[in-house]
Design a protein around this motif. Structure first.
Motif: not given
Length: 258
Positions: A210, A213-215, A218-219
């Motif tokens: 956690e 993130l953000p990374d 992920v998408q």
């Protein structure tokens, strides 16, 4: 702890083999780490306890041999691990790899697609080392300078910056092994580890801490059919920061492949 003597060299790989009736999971650790150091607490969590769990110390790390004449590139590690899983007669099995150990896991997966049930990666290297990464920093040295001064300096700095666990584990590494695998990471795979991962036909899971993130991956990974899991209250060193959360994330990945 058990031993396996690698046939072509005689170098000894040491590992834990925790019994279980469900599908085996082979754990591959990252740079500066060791299976015997990182994964015992995660491996004994209730969510994984019924699986056979194999925790290796890579050559050059932990309790395994540290030969000076070994190559230590990602592909070199994958080659003897292929021999090791042949020795254990593994298949089908689950492959877990963390960080730079994830690149080794992907290279190994490419060599044993026919018996690999699933690959689970936690913040794995997918491309060549990024700017600011530890492997990129190490690879920036000349080898003799890293062995002579950089290795001890890195451990000292890690301890002073509050990363004593990693410093303790890294101090058990052969400095040359740390340098050569970092050099391999800085060059990247050919084809890239990312492209090999995407080409695998098995179920694929990628775990983030956690706090990492953000990374954007992920998408990106989702778009390539990779399941994403998150370990709460943890960053990159999730096996130490939240071993129960890591075990649960691995278990969710396994359940998704059934």
């Amino acid at each position: 702890m058990k031993e396996y003597s690698i046939g072509r060299t005689g170098h000894v790989l040491r590992y834990h083999d925790l019994p279980g009736k469900e599908m085996p999971i082979l754990f591959i650790h990252g740079l500066g780490c060791a299976g015997s150091f990182d994964y015992p607490e995660a491996a004994v969590q209730g969510s994984l306890r019924n699986h056979r769990r194999i925790l290796v110390d890579l050559l050059g790390a932990g309790y395994s041999d540290k030969p000076d004449d070994f190559g230590y590139a990602v592909e070199d590690h994958a080659e003897y691990l292929l021999e090791f899983i042949d020795h254990l007669n593994l298949g089908p099995f689950i492959l877990f790899g963390h960080s730079l150990g994830g690149a080794i896991a992907i290279a190994l997966a490419d060599k044993c697609r026919d018996r690999l049930h699933q690959i689970i990666l936690s913040e794995s290297n997918l491309d060549k080392s990024s700017q600011g990464s530890t492997s990129g920093y190490i690879a920036g040295f000349k080898m003799e300078d890293f062995i002579g001064q950089g290795f001890s300096g890195l451990i000292k700095d890690s301890r002073e910056n509050g990363n004593g666990m990693w410093a303790a584990s890294m101090s058990a590494w052969l400095p040359k092994a740390a340098y050569l695998i970092s050099k391999s990471a800085s060059e990247g795979g050919n084809p890239s580890w990312r492209s090999v991962l995407y080409s695998l036909g098995c179920q694929k899971t990628f775990i983030f801490g956690e706090n990492s993130l953000p990374d954007p991956d992920v998408q990106v990974l989702k778009e390539h059919g990779v399941q994403i899991e998150i370990v709460k209250q943890a960053g990159h060193s999730m096996a130490w920061e939240n071993p129960g959360g890591l075990a649960s994330a691995i278990s969710r990945g396994i359940q998704s492949a059934k």
